[in-house]
Design an enzyme around this catalytic site. Structure first.
Site, PDB file in Angstrom:
ATOM      1  N   LYS A 147       0.825  -1.212   0.000  1.00  0.00           N
ATOM      2  CA  LYS A 147       0.000   0.000   0.000  1.00  0.00           C
ATOM      3  C   LYS A 147       0.864   1.270   0.000  1.00  0.00           C
ATOM      4  O   LYS A 147       2.091   1.193   0.203  1.00  0.00           O
ATOM      5  CB  LYS A 147      -0.936  -0.054   1.217  1.00  0.00           C
ATOM      6  CG  LYS A 147      -1.963  -1.198   1.129  1.00  0.00           C
ATOM      7  CD  LYS A 147      -2.907  -1.196   2.336  1.00  0.00           C
ATOM      8  CE  LYS A 147      -3.966  -2.279   2.218  1.00  0.00           C
ATOM      9  NZ  LYS A 147      -4.906  -2.259   3.383  1.00  0.00           N
ATOM     10  N   TYR A 196     -12.472  -2.907  -3.489  1.00  0.00           N
ATOM     11  CA  TYR A 196     -12.965  -2.921  -2.100  1.00  0.00           C
ATOM     12  C   TYR A 196     -14.495  -2.871  -2.030  1.00  0.00           C
ATOM     13  O   TYR A 196     -15.033  -2.439  -1.013  1.00  0.00           O
ATOM     14  CB  TYR A 196     -12.370  -1.744  -1.334  1.00  0.00           C
ATOM     15  CG  TYR A 196     -10.953  -1.980  -0.834  1.00  0.00           C
ATOM     16  CD1 TYR A 196     -10.633  -3.105  -0.073  1.00  0.00           C
ATOM     17  CD2 TYR A 196      -9.942  -1.057  -1.098  1.00  0.00           C
ATOM     18  CE1 TYR A 196      -9.340  -3.315   0.404  1.00  0.00           C
ATOM     19  CE2 TYR A 196      -8.647  -1.261  -0.614  1.00  0.00           C
ATOM     20  CZ  TYR A 196      -8.349  -2.389   0.134  1.00  0.00           C
ATOM     21  OH  TYR A 196      -7.074  -2.589   0.612  1.00  0.00           O
ATOM     22  N   PHE A 213     -15.553   3.031   7.499  1.00  0.00           N
ATOM     23  CA  PHE A 213     -14.182   3.380   7.129  1.00  0.00           C
ATOM     24  C   PHE A 213     -13.962   3.420   5.613  1.00  0.00           C
ATOM     25  O   PHE A 213     -12.852   3.676   5.144  1.00  0.00           O
ATOM     26  CB  PHE A 213     -13.192   2.389   7.755  1.00  0.00           C
ATOM     27  CG  PHE A 213     -13.442   0.936   7.417  1.00  0.00           C
ATOM     28  CD1 PHE A 213     -13.040   0.389   6.214  1.00  0.00           C
ATOM     29  CD2 PHE A 213     -14.087   0.115   8.325  1.00  0.00           C
ATOM     30  CE1 PHE A 213     -13.268  -0.941   5.905  1.00  0.00           C
ATOM     31  CE2 PHE A 213     -14.330  -1.233   8.033  1.00  0.00           C
ATOM     32  CZ  PHE A 213     -13.911  -1.753   6.815  1.00  0.00           C
ATOM     33  N   ARG A 231      -1.829 -14.359   4.537  1.00  0.00           N
ATOM     34  CA  ARG A 231      -2.590 -13.693   5.601  1.00  0.00           C
ATOM     35  C   ARG A 231      -1.844 -13.833   6.941  1.00  0.00           C
ATOM     36  O   ARG A 231      -1.848 -12.912   7.755  1.00  0.00           O
ATOM     37  CB  ARG A 231      -4.003 -14.267   5.693  1.00  0.00           C
ATOM     38  CG  ARG A 231      -4.828 -14.166   4.417  1.00  0.00           C
ATOM     39  CD  ARG A 231      -5.395 -12.806   4.154  1.00  0.00           C
ATOM     40  NE  ARG A 231      -6.250 -12.334   5.218  1.00  0.00           N
ATOM     41  CZ  ARG A 231      -6.871 -11.147   5.193  1.00  0.00           C
ATOM     42  NH1 ARG A 231      -6.716 -10.330   4.146  1.00  0.00           N
ATOM     43  NH2 ARG A 231      -7.620 -10.762   6.185  1.00  0.00           N
ATOM     44  N   THR A 237      -5.619  -7.438  10.599  1.00  0.00           N
ATOM     45  CA  THR A 237      -5.941  -6.175   9.916  1.00  0.00           C
ATOM     46  C   THR A 237      -5.552  -4.967  10.762  1.00  0.00           C
ATOM     47  O   THR A 237      -5.009  -3.982  10.245  1.00  0.00           O
ATOM     48  CB  THR A 237      -7.456  -6.122   9.626  1.00  0.00           C
ATOM     49  OG1 THR A 237      -7.804  -7.261   8.844  1.00  0.00           O
ATOM     50  CG2 THR A 237      -7.832  -4.852   8.890  1.00  0.00           C
ATOM     51  N   ARG A 265       2.506  -6.501   9.514  1.00  0.00           N
ATOM     52  CA  ARG A 265       1.793  -5.412  10.174  1.00  0.00           C
ATOM     53  C   ARG A 265       2.238  -5.263  11.630  1.00  0.00           C
ATOM     54  O   ARG A 265       2.332  -4.146  12.153  1.00  0.00           O
ATOM     55  CB  ARG A 265       0.287  -5.663  10.087  1.00  0.00           C
ATOM     56  CG  ARG A 265      -0.268  -5.465   8.680  1.00  0.00           C
ATOM     57  CD  ARG A 265      -1.641  -6.052   8.523  1.00  0.00           C
ATOM     58  NE  ARG A 265      -2.308  -5.643   7.288  1.00  0.00           N
ATOM     59  CZ  ARG A 265      -3.428  -6.198   6.845  1.00  0.00           C
ATOM     60  NH1 ARG A 265      -4.003  -7.183   7.525  1.00  0.00           N
ATOM     61  NH2 ARG A 265      -3.976  -5.782   5.724  1.00  0.00           N
ATOM     62  N   ASN A 283      -2.071   0.076   7.009  1.00  0.00           N
ATOM     63  CA  ASN A 283      -1.579  -1.224   7.471  1.00  0.00           C
ATOM     64  C   ASN A 283      -0.725  -1.945   6.428  1.00  0.00           C
ATOM     65  O   ASN A 283      -0.573  -3.164   6.467  1.00  0.00           O
ATOM     66  CB  ASN A 283      -2.740  -2.088   7.981  1.00  0.00           C
ATOM     67  CG  ASN A 283      -3.753  -2.390   6.889  1.00  0.00           C
ATOM     68  OD1 ASN A 283      -3.559  -2.036   5.738  1.00  0.00           O
ATOM     69  ND2 ASN A 283      -4.821  -3.067   7.265  1.00  0.00           N
ATOM     70  N   HIS A 336      -1.994  -5.451   1.388  1.00  0.00           N
ATOM     71  CA  HIS A 336      -3.234  -6.178   1.105  1.00  0.00           C
ATOM     72  C   HIS A 336      -2.888  -7.577   0.631  1.00  0.00           C
ATOM     73  O   HIS A 336      -1.947  -7.760  -0.136  1.00  0.00           O
ATOM     74  CB  HIS A 336      -4.032  -5.476  -0.006  1.00  0.00           C
ATOM     75  CG  HIS A 336      -5.155  -6.328  -0.532  1.00  0.00           C
ATOM     76  ND1 HIS A 336      -6.377  -6.408   0.101  1.00  0.00           N
ATOM     77  CD2 HIS A 336      -5.215  -7.197  -1.584  1.00  0.00           C
ATOM     78  CE1 HIS A 336      -7.149  -7.262  -0.561  1.00  0.00           C
ATOM     79  NE2 HIS A 336      -6.468  -7.749  -1.583  1.00  0.00           N
ATOM     80  N   GLU A 378      -9.727 -10.336  -7.773  1.00  0.00           N
ATOM     81  CA  GLU A 378      -8.797  -9.209  -7.645  1.00  0.00           C
ATOM     82  C   GLU A 378      -7.685  -9.281  -8.689  1.00  0.00           C
ATOM     83  O   GLU A 378      -7.287  -8.252  -9.259  1.00  0.00           O
ATOM     84  CB  GLU A 378      -8.218  -9.194  -6.225  1.00  0.00           C
ATOM     85  CG  GLU A 378      -9.267  -8.857  -5.171  1.00  0.00           C
ATOM     86  CD  GLU A 378      -8.800  -9.120  -3.748  1.00  0.00           C
ATOM     87  OE1 GLU A 378      -7.626  -9.514  -3.548  1.00  0.00           O
ATOM     88  OE2 GLU A 378      -9.614  -8.936  -2.827  1.00  0.00           O
TER      89      GLU A 378
HETATM   90  P1  DAT Z   1      -7.657  -6.965   5.388  1.00  0.00           P
HETATM   91  O1  DAT Z   1      -6.898  -5.856   4.694  1.00  0.00           O
HETATM   92  O2  DAT Z   1      -6.892  -7.520   6.552  1.00  0.00           O
HETATM   93  O3  DAT Z   1      -8.148  -8.031   4.441  1.00  0.00           O
HETATM   94  P2  DAT Z   1     -10.416  -6.055   5.468  1.00  0.00           P
HETATM   95  O4  DAT Z   1     -10.597  -6.692   4.142  1.00  0.00           O
HETATM   96  O5  DAT Z   1     -11.395  -6.411   6.558  1.00  0.00           O
HETATM   97  O6  DAT Z   1      -8.953  -6.294   6.058  1.00  0.00           O
HETATM   98  O7  DAT Z   1     -10.465  -4.463   5.312  1.00  0.00           O
HETATM   99  C1  DAT Z   1      -9.853  -3.852   4.206  1.00  0.00           C
HETATM  100  C2  DAT Z   1      -9.106  -2.637   4.681  1.00  0.00           C
HETATM  101  O8  DAT Z   1     -10.036  -1.705   5.237  1.00  0.00           O
HETATM  102  C3  DAT Z   1      -8.087  -2.889   5.802  1.00  0.00           C
HETATM  103  O9  DAT Z   1      -6.847  -3.330   5.306  1.00  0.00           O
HETATM  104  C4  DAT Z   1      -8.020  -1.544   6.447  1.00  0.00           C
HETATM  105  C5  DAT Z   1      -9.451  -1.026   6.342  1.00  0.00           C
HETATM  106  N1  DAT Z   1     -10.194  -1.340   7.571  1.00  0.00           N
HETATM  107  C6  DAT Z   1     -10.716  -2.528   7.915  1.00  0.00           C
HETATM  108  N2  DAT Z   1     -11.337  -2.459   9.112  1.00  0.00           N
HETATM  109  C7  DAT Z   1     -11.197  -1.180   9.521  1.00  0.00           C
HETATM  110  C8  DAT Z   1     -11.614  -0.460  10.677  1.00  0.00           C
HETATM  111  N3  DAT Z   1     -12.300  -1.039  11.670  1.00  0.00           N
HETATM  112  N4  DAT Z   1     -11.272   0.856  10.771  1.00  0.00           N
HETATM  113  C9  DAT Z   1     -10.576   1.457   9.783  1.00  0.00           C
HETATM  114  N5  DAT Z   1     -10.159   0.832   8.665  1.00  0.00           N
HETATM  115  C10 DAT Z   1     -10.466  -0.465   8.540  1.00  0.00           C
HETATM  116 MG    MG Z   2      -9.568  -8.000   2.958  1.00  0.00          MG
END
Ligand code: DAT
Ligand code: MG
Length: 140
Positions: A11, A51, A59, A87, A93, A104, A114, A117, A128
């Protein structure tokens, strides 16, 4: 066990903080193969497709503006069990919950910034990969 493929994005803060090498080294050291890779700036429309499952989350707007805020590295990573394996390398996350030893956990403090991805399921990996690469460019 069949080889899998997954989509990895370093990222914008990972690129800005000069952590591309560190992150890709960990992926390679684990035994996975970086089979296609490019740097790019993700446009808003592509970020929204990538996304889309989060579009109703509070968020979401921050997520889209962050992922489109600077250059990223996008890679197709292949290897046995690499979807879940990546993962584990990434960590939770929320970097506060990610243990030391994970990407992370070692390098991030903020849930938005973070660093990395990685696709979470086989279906999402294929979806994706198709958003970012043409299949004929992967077949090498
Ligand atoms: P990951 O990136 O671990 O697959 P995700 O798919 O649940 O996580 O979410 C995508 C992204 O969205 C994540 O990398 C950061 C953001 N995100 C997720 N949960 C969040 C939260 N509670 N507050 C702020 N940003 C968040
Ligand atoms: Mg995800």
């Amino acid at each position: 066990m069949n080889s899998e493929r997954t989509l990895v994005i370093v990222k914008p803060d990972g690129v800005q903080r000069r952590l591309i090498g560190e992150i890709l080294t960990r992926i390679e050291r684990k035994g996975y193969v970086i089979s296609s890779m490019k740097t790019m700036k993700i446009e808003k429309a592509l970020a929204e497709k990538h996304y889309h499952e989060h579009e109703n989350q509070p968020f979401y707007d921050d997520l889209i503006s962050y992922i489109t805020s600077g250059r990223v590295v996008v890679a197709v990573v292949t290897g046995e069990g690499c979807i879940n394996g990546l993962r584990y390398l990434m960590g939770n996350t929320d970097p506060i919950k990610a243990p030391p030893g994970t990407i992370r956990g070692d390098f991030a403090t903020n849930v938005t910034k973070n660093l990395i991805h990685g696709s979470d399921t086989l279906e999402n990996a294929e979806r994706e990969i198709a958003l970012f690469f043409r299949e004929e460019d992967l077949d090498i």
